[in-house]
Design a protein around this motif. Sequence first.
Motif, PDB file in Angstrom:
ATOM      1  N   ARG A 105      64.894  82.308 -42.986  1.00 19.50           N
ATOM      2  CA  ARG A 105      66.195  81.756 -42.950  1.00 19.50           C
ATOM      3  C   ARG A 105      66.760  81.028 -41.662  1.00 19.50           C
ATOM      4  O   ARG A 105      67.327  79.915 -41.733  1.00 19.50           O
ATOM      5  CB  ARG A 105      67.224  82.827 -43.153  1.00 19.50           C
ATOM      6  CG  ARG A 105      67.315  83.522 -44.477  1.00 19.50           C
ATOM      7  CD  ARG A 105      68.159  84.197 -44.790  1.00 19.50           C
ATOM      8  NE  ARG A 105      68.326  85.808 -43.781  1.00 19.50           N
ATOM      9  CZ  ARG A 105      67.755  86.827 -44.087  1.00 19.50           C
ATOM     10  NH1 ARG A 105      66.928  86.870 -45.109  1.00 19.50           N
ATOM     11  NH2 ARG A 105      67.632  87.835 -43.039  1.00 19.50           N
ATOM     12  N   ILE A 106      66.239  81.609 -40.564  1.00 15.79           N
ATOM     13  CA  ILE A 106      66.561  80.885 -39.352  1.00 15.79           C
ATOM     14  C   ILE A 106      65.880  79.482 -39.426  1.00 15.79           C
ATOM     15  O   ILE A 106      66.661  78.373 -38.822  1.00 15.79           O
ATOM     16  CB  ILE A 106      65.886  81.651 -38.010  1.00 15.79           C
ATOM     17  CG1 ILE A 106      66.926  82.789 -38.045  1.00 15.79           C
ATOM     18  CG2 ILE A 106      65.909  80.844 -36.800  1.00 15.79           C
ATOM     19  CD1 ILE A 106      66.567  83.796 -36.969  1.00 15.79           C
ATOM     20  N   ARG A 111      66.375  73.474 -39.382  1.00 16.89           N
ATOM     21  CA  ARG A 111      66.186  72.233 -39.988  1.00 16.89           C
ATOM     22  C   ARG A 111      67.317  71.641 -40.662  1.00 16.89           C
ATOM     23  O   ARG A 111      67.717  70.439 -40.245  1.00 16.89           O
ATOM     24  CB  ARG A 111      65.216  72.341 -41.550  1.00 16.89           C
ATOM     25  CG  ARG A 111      63.774  72.540 -41.013  1.00 16.89           C
ATOM     26  CD  ARG A 111      62.863  72.522 -42.199  1.00 16.89           C
ATOM     27  NE  ARG A 111      63.062  73.613 -43.256  1.00 16.89           N
ATOM     28  CZ  ARG A 111      62.719  74.816 -43.213  1.00 16.89           C
ATOM     29  NH1 ARG A 111      61.711  75.172 -42.387  1.00 16.89           N
ATOM     30  NH2 ARG A 111      63.033  75.943 -44.124  1.00 16.89           N
ATOM     31  N   THR A 112      68.313  72.227 -40.920  1.00 18.18           N
ATOM     32  CA  THR A 112      69.658  71.680 -41.410  1.00 18.18           C
ATOM     33  C   THR A 112      70.215  71.196 -40.445  1.00 18.18           C
ATOM     34  O   THR A 112      70.738  70.185 -40.200  1.00 18.18           O
ATOM     35  CB  THR A 112      70.649  72.810 -42.001  1.00 18.18           C
ATOM     36  OG1 THR A 112      69.941  73.151 -43.171  1.00 18.18           O
ATOM     37  CG2 THR A 112      71.984  72.294 -42.378  1.00 18.18           C
ATOM     38  N   LEU A 117      71.769  66.595 -36.416  1.00 21.52           N
ATOM     39  CA  LEU A 117      71.829  65.895 -35.163  1.00 21.52           C
ATOM     40  C   LEU A 117      71.071  64.574 -35.241  1.00 21.52           C
ATOM     41  O   LEU A 117      71.545  63.673 -34.514  1.00 21.52           O
ATOM     42  CB  LEU A 117      71.140  66.682 -34.204  1.00 21.52           C
ATOM     43  CG  LEU A 117      71.861  68.138 -33.943  1.00 21.52           C
ATOM     44  CD1 LEU A 117      71.037  69.121 -33.139  1.00 21.52           C
ATOM     45  CD2 LEU A 117      73.126  67.972 -33.209  1.00 21.52           C
ATOM     46  N   GLU A 118      70.014  64.506 -36.160  1.00 18.51           N
ATOM     47  CA  GLU A 118      69.317  63.148 -36.161  1.00 18.51           C
ATOM     48  C   GLU A 118      70.300  62.157 -37.019  1.00 18.51           C
ATOM     49  O   GLU A 118      70.006  61.043 -36.855  1.00 18.51           O
ATOM     50  CB  GLU A 118      68.120  63.511 -37.053  1.00 18.51           C
ATOM     51  CG  GLU A 118      67.262  64.340 -36.376  1.00 18.51           C
ATOM     52  CD  GLU A 118      65.937  64.463 -37.303  1.00 18.51           C
ATOM     53  OE1 GLU A 118      65.925  64.114 -38.406  1.00 18.51           O
ATOM     54  OE2 GLU A 118      65.105  65.244 -36.496  1.00 18.51           O
TER      55      GLU A 118
END
Length: 127
Positions: A105-106, A111-112, A117-118
């Motif tokens: 989950r972390i 990744r989200t 940010l990207e």
Amino acid sequence: MSRFAGVMRIGELSRATGVSTRALRYYEEQGLLVGERLANGYRDYPAEAVETVRFIQDLYSAGLPSDVVRDVLPCAQGERPTGDCAALLARAEQVRQALREQEERIAQRRRTLEQFLEAGSVTPPRR
């Protein structure tokens, strides 16, 4: 160090381990840590208590609850566990699986966040 070789008070144990005196008292209440209670109310601990507290901290950090830590602790001190070994191993496996699921989950949350940010700058919401 301490007044007598190999013996320390709760404050000294706290400083040696970085664990609060409150947590050390809790460990004692839970049967995880044994200290000698003196007539004046002070607690004395053997030098080995430093490693015991560090091991307790590691087990807590791994997500093990007090009851499992209490059963595992004798193994770290060269004693036989007091509980049912099969049940203890099964419980430790459950905790390990729960940690794996939490890690997944972390990782998904990370990744989200990285995708966000990207994407670059974000337009602030209008008021």
